[in-house]
Structures are given as C-alpha cells and as structure tokens.
Write a protein that holds these residues in place. Structure first.
Motif, PDB file in Angstrom:
ATOM      1  N   SER A   1       0.739  -1.339  -0.111  1.00  0.00           N
ATOM      2  CA  SER A   1      -0.029   0.010   0.016  1.00  0.00           C
ATOM      3  C   SER A   1       0.718   1.435   0.031  1.00  0.00           C
ATOM      4  O   SER A   1       0.711   2.331  -0.652  1.00  0.00           O
ATOM      5  N   ARG A   2       1.869   1.134   0.753  1.00  0.00           N
ATOM      6  CA  ARG A   2       2.804   2.501   0.896  1.00  0.00           C
ATOM      7  C   ARG A   2       3.398   2.639  -0.400  1.00  0.00           C
ATOM      8  O   ARG A   2       3.659   3.833  -0.890  1.00  0.00           O
ATOM      9  N   LEU A   3       3.868   1.681  -1.206  1.00  0.00           N
ATOM     10  CA  LEU A   3       4.757   1.693  -2.453  1.00  0.00           C
ATOM     11  C   LEU A   3       3.574   2.230  -3.552  1.00  0.00           C
ATOM     12  O   LEU A   3       3.963   2.741  -4.500  1.00  0.00           O
ATOM     13  N   GLU A   4       2.239   1.670  -3.421  1.00  0.00           N
ATOM     14  CA  GLU A   4       1.431   2.057  -4.456  1.00  0.00           C
ATOM     15  C   GLU A   4       0.941   3.629  -4.247  1.00  0.00           C
ATOM     16  O   GLU A   4       0.792   4.266  -5.312  1.00  0.00           O
ATOM     17  N   GLU A   5       1.051   4.084  -2.981  1.00  0.00           N
ATOM     18  CA  GLU A   5       0.908   5.593  -2.812  1.00  0.00           C
ATOM     19  C   GLU A   5       2.090   6.093  -3.483  1.00  0.00           C
ATOM     20  O   GLU A   5       1.782   7.261  -4.090  1.00  0.00           O
ATOM     21  N   ARG A   6       3.231   5.802  -3.396  1.00  0.00           N
ATOM     22  CA  ARG A   6       4.669   6.418  -3.754  1.00  0.00           C
ATOM     23  C   ARG A   6       4.516   6.372  -5.449  1.00  0.00           C
ATOM     24  O   ARG A   6       4.876   7.316  -6.040  1.00  0.00           O
ATOM     25  N   LEU A   7       4.146   5.154  -5.991  1.00  0.00           N
ATOM     26  CA  LEU A   7       3.786   5.249  -7.374  1.00  0.00           C
ATOM     27  C   LEU A   7       2.954   6.148  -8.007  1.00  0.00           C
ATOM     28  O   LEU A   7       2.956   6.925  -8.711  1.00  0.00           O
ATOM     29  N   ASP A   8       1.837   6.251  -7.138  1.00  0.00           N
ATOM     30  CA  ASP A   8       0.806   7.369  -7.763  1.00  0.00           C
ATOM     31  C   ASP A   8       1.397   8.933  -7.574  1.00  0.00           C
ATOM     32  O   ASP A   8       1.306   9.519  -8.572  1.00  0.00           O
ATOM     33  N   ALA A   9       2.085   9.061  -6.697  1.00  0.00           N
ATOM     34  CA  ALA A   9       2.623  10.306  -6.378  1.00  0.00           C
ATOM     35  C   ALA A   9       3.627  10.746  -7.343  1.00  0.00           C
ATOM     36  O   ALA A   9       3.736  12.062  -8.002  1.00  0.00           O
ATOM     37  N   VAL A  10       4.575   9.716  -7.784  1.00  0.00           N
ATOM     38  CA  VAL A  10       5.648  10.016  -8.675  1.00  0.00           C
ATOM     39  C   VAL A  10       5.245   9.801 -10.268  1.00  0.00           C
ATOM     40  O   VAL A  10       5.583  10.881 -10.819  1.00  0.00           O
TER      41      VAL A  10
ATOM     42  N   SER B   1      16.443  14.596 -20.640  1.00  0.00           N
ATOM     43  CA  SER B   1      16.234  13.316 -20.787  1.00  0.00           C
ATOM     44  C   SER B   1      16.900  12.294 -19.806  1.00  0.00           C
ATOM     45  O   SER B   1      16.500  11.319 -19.444  1.00  0.00           O
ATOM     46  N   TYR B   2      17.888  12.752 -19.039  1.00  0.00           N
ATOM     47  CA  TYR B   2      18.771  12.293 -18.208  1.00  0.00           C
ATOM     48  C   TYR B   2      17.788  12.003 -16.916  1.00  0.00           C
ATOM     49  O   TYR B   2      17.641  10.885 -16.410  1.00  0.00           O
ATOM     50  N   THR B   3      17.340  13.136 -16.590  1.00  0.00           N
ATOM     51  CA  THR B   3      16.253  13.129 -15.182  1.00  0.00           C
ATOM     52  C   THR B   3      15.089  12.304 -15.612  1.00  0.00           C
ATOM     53  O   THR B   3      14.452  11.648 -14.727  1.00  0.00           O
ATOM     54  N   LEU B   4      14.568  12.401 -16.936  1.00  0.00           N
ATOM     55  CA  LEU B   4      13.644  11.401 -17.245  1.00  0.00           C
ATOM     56  C   LEU B   4      13.872   9.963 -17.110  1.00  0.00           C
ATOM     57  O   LEU B   4      13.008   9.288 -16.459  1.00  0.00           O
ATOM     58  N   GLU B   5      14.852   9.682 -17.705  1.00  0.00           N
ATOM     59  CA  GLU B   5      15.390   8.210 -17.528  1.00  0.00           C
ATOM     60  C   GLU B   5      15.712   7.755 -16.048  1.00  0.00           C
ATOM     61  O   GLU B   5      15.302   6.830 -15.759  1.00  0.00           O
ATOM     62  N   LEU B   6      16.157   8.760 -15.159  1.00  0.00           N
ATOM     63  CA  LEU B   6      16.495   8.476 -13.767  1.00  0.00           C
ATOM     64  C   LEU B   6      14.855   8.138 -13.126  1.00  0.00           C
ATOM     65  O   LEU B   6      14.955   7.213 -12.438  1.00  0.00           O
ATOM     66  N   GLN B   7      14.088   9.028 -13.537  1.00  0.00           N
ATOM     67  CA  GLN B   7      12.588   8.686 -12.892  1.00  0.00           C
ATOM     68  C   GLN B   7      11.833   7.453 -13.274  1.00  0.00           C
ATOM     69  O   GLN B   7      11.265   6.883 -12.626  1.00  0.00           O
ATOM     70  N   ARG B   8      12.326   7.326 -14.539  1.00  0.00           N
ATOM     71  CA  ARG B   8      11.726   5.952 -15.148  1.00  0.00           C
ATOM     72  C   ARG B   8      12.212   4.828 -14.516  1.00  0.00           C
ATOM     73  O   ARG B   8      11.584   4.164 -14.241  1.00  0.00           O
ATOM     74  N   HIS B   9      13.368   5.103 -14.277  1.00  0.00           N
ATOM     75  CA  HIS B   9      13.933   3.842 -13.547  1.00  0.00           C
ATOM     76  C   HIS B   9      13.648   3.624 -12.143  1.00  0.00           C
ATOM     77  O   HIS B   9      13.379   2.588 -11.726  1.00  0.00           O
ATOM     78  N   GLY B  10      13.324   4.713 -11.362  1.00  0.00           N
ATOM     79  CA  GLY B  10      12.971   4.741 -10.076  1.00  0.00           C
ATOM     80  C   GLY B  10      11.562   4.019 -10.050  1.00  0.00           C
ATOM     81  O   GLY B  10      11.152   3.382  -9.066  1.00  0.00           O
ATOM     82  N   LEU B  11      10.849   4.458 -11.074  1.00  0.00           N
ATOM     83  CA  LEU B  11       9.233   4.074 -11.164  1.00  0.00           C
ATOM     84  C   LEU B  11       9.211   2.693 -11.315  1.00  0.00           C
ATOM     85  O   LEU B  11       8.565   1.864 -10.971  1.00  0.00           O
ATOM     86  N   GLU B  12      10.170   2.132 -12.382  1.00  0.00           N
ATOM     87  CA  GLU B  12      10.107   0.602 -12.563  1.00  0.00           C
ATOM     88  C   GLU B  12      10.653  -0.141 -11.376  1.00  0.00           C
ATOM     89  O   GLU B  12      10.183  -1.298 -11.228  1.00  0.00           O
ATOM     90  N   SER B  13      11.626   0.319 -10.640  1.00  0.00           N
ATOM     91  CA  SER B  13      12.128  -0.240  -9.369  1.00  0.00           C
ATOM     92  C   SER B  13      10.916  -0.529  -8.382  1.00  0.00           C
ATOM     93  O   SER B  13      10.650  -1.504  -7.718  1.00  0.00           O
TER      94      SER B  13
ATOM     95  N   ALA C   1       4.209  13.508 -14.863  1.00  0.00           N
ATOM     96  CA  ALA C   1       3.117  13.900 -15.776  1.00  0.00           C
ATOM     97  C   ALA C   1       3.018  15.530 -15.653  1.00  0.00           C
ATOM     98  O   ALA C   1       3.007  16.061 -16.858  1.00  0.00           O
ATOM     99  N   ARG C   2       3.147  15.903 -14.705  1.00  0.00           N
ATOM    100  CA  ARG C   2       3.184  17.565 -14.601  1.00  0.00           C
ATOM    101  C   ARG C   2       4.523  17.892 -15.135  1.00  0.00           C
ATOM    102  O   ARG C   2       4.538  18.966 -15.491  1.00  0.00           O
ATOM    103  N   THR C   3       5.681  17.340 -14.953  1.00  0.00           N
ATOM    104  CA  THR C   3       6.933  17.951 -15.180  1.00  0.00           C
ATOM    105  C   THR C   3       7.672  17.255 -16.359  1.00  0.00           C
ATOM    106  O   THR C   3       8.745  17.951 -16.621  1.00  0.00           O
ATOM    107  N   ARG C   4       7.106  16.326 -17.094  1.00  0.00           N
ATOM    108  CA  ARG C   4       7.812  15.791 -18.120  1.00  0.00           C
ATOM    109  C   ARG C   4       8.481  16.725 -18.976  1.00  0.00           C
ATOM    110  O   ARG C   4       9.776  16.296 -19.537  1.00  0.00           O
ATOM    111  N   GLU C   5       7.671  17.707 -19.522  1.00  0.00           N
ATOM    112  CA  GLU C   5       8.094  18.581 -20.625  1.00  0.00           C
ATOM    113  C   GLU C   5       9.366  19.515 -20.174  1.00  0.00           C
ATOM    114  O   GLU C   5       9.869  20.311 -20.678  1.00  0.00           O
ATOM    115  N   ARG C   6       9.292  19.570 -18.917  1.00  0.00           N
ATOM    116  CA  ARG C   6      10.609  20.464 -18.346  1.00  0.00           C
ATOM    117  C   ARG C   6      11.926  19.805 -17.959  1.00  0.00           C
ATOM    118  O   ARG C   6      12.744  20.417 -17.471  1.00  0.00           O
ATOM    119  N   LEU C   7      11.726  18.579 -18.090  1.00  0.00           N
ATOM    120  CA  LEU C   7      12.854  17.728 -17.665  1.00  0.00           C
ATOM    121  C   LEU C   7      13.851  17.192 -18.660  1.00  0.00           C
ATOM    122  O   LEU C   7      13.246  17.058 -19.915  1.00  0.00           O
TER     123      LEU C   7
END
Length: 194
Positions: A129-138, A151-163, A143-149
């Motif tokens: 449940s805690r991780l699902e809350e974290r997934l929703d927040a990430v 490619s490396y920061t996006l890749e790092l966030q994608r990696h965190g999301l997949e983990s 989604a809100r900041t994608r266009e401002r990031l």
C-alpha cells in the motif's frame, strides 16, 4: 530504545542473537551480511545499542572459556536472555506503519521466519500500500513536469518508477503465497457415496 532507527537496530540485534550467541565483531558481520542491502551498521551505532540492551537485561555478556592469545583481548560474547526473547517476540508482532517504511521493512522481512503468518501478511500488505501511494505520487509528478525535464532526469525517474513497480509485483507474489499457505491444503468436498 527510543526512536524508529533505534527500534530497527534493536530488532536486528535481538533477531541475530536469537540464532546464536555472538561477539560484537561477529554480530556486526552477520548484520551487514544479512541486512547489508538494506542498511549498513557501524560500530558507532552497534555498541551503544548493545550497552542499552545489556542495561535493560535483554542480552547478557559471557566471557569465552578459552583464554585469549598472549597479548590479545578476550572477546565478550553476547547472548539473548529470556527477557530479550520476549522483547524480540513483541517487536516481531508490531505490524503498523513503521514496519512498512524503507528503513525497517527489510529488517522485519529478514526475521519473517520468526513472525506469525497474520503479522507477515499485514506487513506485506502495508508495504505494498505504501509503495502504491508512492507510485501514484511519482506518476502524477512526472506527468506534470515531463516537458520541463531533460532526458537524463526523465530516465532516472523512469528507472525509479520501474524499481518500485518491480517491488510491488514481488510483494503481490509474496502476499499470494502467504494467503495460500494460511488457507492450508484444500479439502475435497465431493462425496464418494453414490
């Protein structure tokens, strides 16, 4: 011991000494081997914890039977007392939010073999449940900041999301296994009388 970190270390030490009496160096090696991927323990945190557990009567010191090597010090061996075993059981029954957090989940999980099935299931479900809350927040933040990031920061966030998604899948498998085990073998309800 006060605080969440102190309680986590207390659980780790009591759980390790439940297995076998150990001297400080062996205990630190065991903690680092057992829990190293979750956290590293230093002498700076271990020995104050041991002193506190001694003062509370949860562990006891034993002098080794063999005399030390000439010029060497004898190593004090720590062992769990009856009160320490009771405290360990008390810590193992705690299945609230502190058991689901990053810093303590791995320690609780490492001693699941000493934990009742109902408590294991509550901790696993709470962690999921805690991780699902974290997934929703990430996902929302991404989604809100994608266009401002970049490619490396996006890749790092994608990696965190997949983990986190991988850990949720792992928890789902563990929860399913726990539930099957708690249900026991299925009884055959078909009648053989005809």
């Amino acid at each position: 011991m006060a605080g969440g970190q102190g309680r986590v270390l207390e659980l780790a030490v009591l759980g390790s000494l439940h297995e076998t009496p150990l001297h400080g160096y062996e205990l630190r090696k065991r903690l680092n081997a057992l829990l190293g991927m979750f956290r590293a323990f230093s002498y700076g945190s271990l020995y104050p914890c041991l002193r506190s557990l001694l003062a509370q009567g949860l562990i006891a010191e034993e002098q080794p039977e063999q005399p030390p090597i000439v010029g060497g010090r004898s190593k004090i061996v720590y062992k769990l007392t009856a009160e320490g075993k009771e405290r360990l059981q008390d810590l193992l029954t705690q299945a609230g939010p502190s058991a689901w957090e990053d810093e303590s989940f791995g320690v609780h999980f490492a001693f699941f073999r000493h934990t009742e099935a109902e408590v294991r299931l509550r901790i696993l479900e709470g962690r999921r449940s805690r991780l699902e809350e974290r997934l929703d927040a990430v996902r929302t933040a991404l989604a809100r900041t994608r266009e401002r990031l970049d490619s490396y920061t996006l890749e790092l966030q994608r990696h965190g999301l997949e983990s986190v998604e991988r850990e949720v899948r792992w928890l789902n498998e563990l929860i399913a296994t726990e539930r099957r085990a708690s249900e026991g073998p299925e009884r055959d309800t078909t009648s053989t009388d005809e």
